[in-house]
Design a protein around this motif. Structure first.
Motif, PDB file in Angstrom:
ATOM      1  N   GLU A  28       4.178   5.745 -14.593  1.00 39.34           N
ATOM      2  CA  GLU A  28       4.517   4.623 -15.551  1.00 39.34           C
ATOM      3  C   GLU A  28       3.334   3.519 -15.675  1.00 39.34           C
ATOM      4  O   GLU A  28       3.286   2.856 -16.278  1.00 39.34           O
ATOM      5  CB  GLU A  28       5.487   3.742 -14.466  1.00 39.34           C
ATOM      6  N   GLY A  29       2.081   4.198 -14.955  1.00 36.43           N
ATOM      7  CA  GLY A  29       0.945   3.435 -15.394  1.00 36.43           C
ATOM      8  C   GLY A  29       0.807   2.569 -14.212  1.00 36.43           C
ATOM      9  O   GLY A  29      -0.281   1.454 -14.376  1.00 36.43           O
ATOM     10  N   ARG A  30       1.418   2.275 -13.188  1.00 31.86           N
ATOM     11  CA  ARG A  30       1.288   1.415 -12.298  1.00 31.86           C
ATOM     12  C   ARG A  30       0.428   1.508 -11.095  1.00 31.86           C
ATOM     13  O   ARG A  30      -0.263   0.572 -10.502  1.00 31.86           O
ATOM     14  CB  ARG A  30       2.704   0.942 -11.481  1.00 31.86           C
ATOM     15  N   LEU A  31       0.031   2.715 -11.140  1.00 31.37           N
ATOM     16  CA  LEU A  31      -1.191   3.198  -9.983  1.00 31.37           C
ATOM     17  C   LEU A  31      -2.006   4.273 -10.893  1.00 31.37           C
ATOM     18  O   LEU A  31      -1.614   5.016 -11.596  1.00 31.37           O
ATOM     19  CB  LEU A  31      -0.581   3.929  -8.818  1.00 31.37           C
ATOM     20  N   ASP A  32      -3.399   4.140 -10.345  1.00 30.58           N
ATOM     21  CA  ASP A  32      -4.504   5.105 -10.781  1.00 30.58           C
ATOM     22  C   ASP A  32      -4.281   6.257 -10.031  1.00 30.58           C
ATOM     23  O   ASP A  32      -3.764   6.064  -8.930  1.00 30.58           O
ATOM     24  CB  ASP A  32      -5.856   4.258 -11.033  1.00 30.58           C
ATOM     25  N   MET A  33      -4.923   7.217 -10.047  1.00 32.09           N
ATOM     26  CA  MET A  33      -5.150   8.613  -9.348  1.00 32.09           C
ATOM     27  C   MET A  33      -5.725   8.284  -7.878  1.00 32.09           C
ATOM     28  O   MET A  33      -5.401   8.764  -6.995  1.00 32.09           O
ATOM     29  CB  MET A  33      -5.829   9.728 -10.004  1.00 32.09           C
ATOM     30  N   GLU A  34      -6.598   7.493  -7.889  1.00 34.93           N
ATOM     31  CA  GLU A  34      -7.286   7.089  -6.767  1.00 34.93           C
ATOM     32  C   GLU A  34      -6.380   6.244  -5.528  1.00 34.93           C
ATOM     33  O   GLU A  34      -6.098   6.767  -4.613  1.00 34.93           O
ATOM     34  CB  GLU A  34      -8.508   6.270  -6.878  1.00 34.93           C
ATOM     35  N   GLU A  35      -5.582   5.160  -6.140  1.00 36.57           N
ATOM     36  CA  GLU A  35      -4.667   4.697  -5.595  1.00 36.57           C
ATOM     37  C   GLU A  35      -3.458   5.278  -4.759  1.00 36.57           C
ATOM     38  O   GLU A  35      -3.084   5.324  -3.817  1.00 36.57           O
ATOM     39  CB  GLU A  35      -4.153   3.347  -6.241  1.00 36.57           C
ATOM     40  N   PHE A  36      -2.957   6.495  -6.030  1.00 37.03           N
ATOM     41  CA  PHE A  36      -1.991   7.165  -5.530  1.00 37.03           C
ATOM     42  C   PHE A  36      -2.461   8.054  -4.723  1.00 37.03           C
ATOM     43  O   PHE A  36      -1.605   8.418  -3.663  1.00 37.03           O
ATOM     44  CB  PHE A  36      -1.810   8.120  -6.974  1.00 37.03           C
ATOM     45  N   GLN A  37      -3.467   8.803  -4.485  1.00 35.20           N
ATOM     46  CA  GLN A  37      -4.139   9.661  -3.527  1.00 35.20           C
ATOM     47  C   GLN A  37      -4.012   9.036  -2.017  1.00 35.20           C
ATOM     48  O   GLN A  37      -3.710   9.596  -1.124  1.00 35.20           O
ATOM     49  CB  GLN A  37      -5.183  10.173  -3.966  1.00 35.20           C
ATOM     50  N   GLU A  82       0.007  14.040 -10.121  1.00 30.10           N
ATOM     51  CA  GLU A  82      -0.737  14.508  -9.161  1.00 30.10           C
ATOM     52  C   GLU A  82      -1.445  15.695  -9.152  1.00 30.10           C
ATOM     53  O   GLU A  82      -2.253  16.234  -8.409  1.00 30.10           O
ATOM     54  CB  GLU A  82      -0.073  14.192  -7.688  1.00 30.10           C
ATOM     55  N   ARG A  83      -1.039  16.784 -10.151  1.00 25.33           N
ATOM     56  CA  ARG A  83      -1.264  18.079 -10.349  1.00 25.33           C
ATOM     57  C   ARG A  83      -2.293  18.208 -11.402  1.00 25.33           C
ATOM     58  O   ARG A  83      -2.823  19.232 -11.788  1.00 25.33           O
ATOM     59  CB  ARG A  83      -0.232  18.859 -10.620  1.00 25.33           C
TER      60      ARG A  83
END
Length: 218
Positions: A28-37, A82-83
């Motif tokens: 949805e664009g609420r988190l970037d990949m760094e925040e997600f990880q 995430e992949r």
């Protein structure tokens, strides 16, 4: 599962529900990949509801783990965000009167080259990560063969050329999933063949059987 009982132990299912909400937030664009990880790591380390709740507190309808909706997936692939990302871990496979195999958890580079001469190779993408949203698997098979296995949901384009050989597709009618990577299979086959097929993993097969069994019982 509320903030009134933060000391209660969380289950694996609770952690998976939060992880799935995080994947949705990336899409949805609420988190970037760094925040997600960072949040995903915290999710799988969490032992109680009190540790899980803050992970999604600033996301819509996610003030507690119980508020995170579970999203079913018939293939187990779920969201793809995430992949995708990271450096490729292998750039080529070579089989000269022998064989090679790239399978399991690995990162597919933007271009993966493979060569088979009097031998065979396997490029299995079912559990792989992808360096970019679009990757190329370039196959050269001379009196040999290469099998490319892709998971459900991935978009596949086959552009190979065969001379007394060929490229065979067995992809079925599966439609690309939103956010899934695009895999372009190209190359050349001479007195050899390149097979491209779509398959689920054994774990996903077990999950499908379990989902069908639960559906029959309900």
């Amino acid at each position: 599962m509320t903030d009134e009982s933060p000391e209660l132990r969380a289950s694996d299912a609770d952690r998976e529900r939060v992880a799935e909400r995080l994947r949705e937030a990336v899409a949805e664009g609420r988190l970037d990949m760094e925040e997600f990880q960072e949040r995903l790591d915290a999710t799988y380390k969490a032992r109680t509801y009190g540790e899980l709740a803050p992970v999604t507190r600033d996301l819509p309808d996610a003030s507690a783990p119980s508020a995170v909706p579970a999203r079913a997936s018939s293939t187990g692939t779920g969201a793809w965000a995430e992949r995708i990302g990271g450096a490729g871990t292998s750039s080529r496979g070579v089989a000269i009167m022998s064989g090679f195999s790239r399978k399991g958890v690995w990162t597919v580079p933007r271009r993966f080259n493979c060569f088979a001469f009097w031998g065979g190779g396997e490029v299995d993408l079912r559990e792989a990560r992808f360096e970019a949203p679009e990757v190329v698997v370039n196959c050269v098979a001379i009196m040999g063969g290469v099998d490319v296995i892709v998971p459900p949901g991935v978009e596949v384009v086959v552009r190979g050329i065969g001379v007394m050989g060929g490229f065979e597709e067995r992809l079925g009618d599966d439609l690309p999933e939103r956010g899934a990577p695009r895999v372009i299979v190209t190359g050349f086959a001479f007195w050899g063949g390149v097979g491209v097929k779509r398959k689920v993993t054994r774990a996903q097969k077990r999950q499908l059987k379990e989902e069908r069994r639960r559906g029959e019982l309900e």
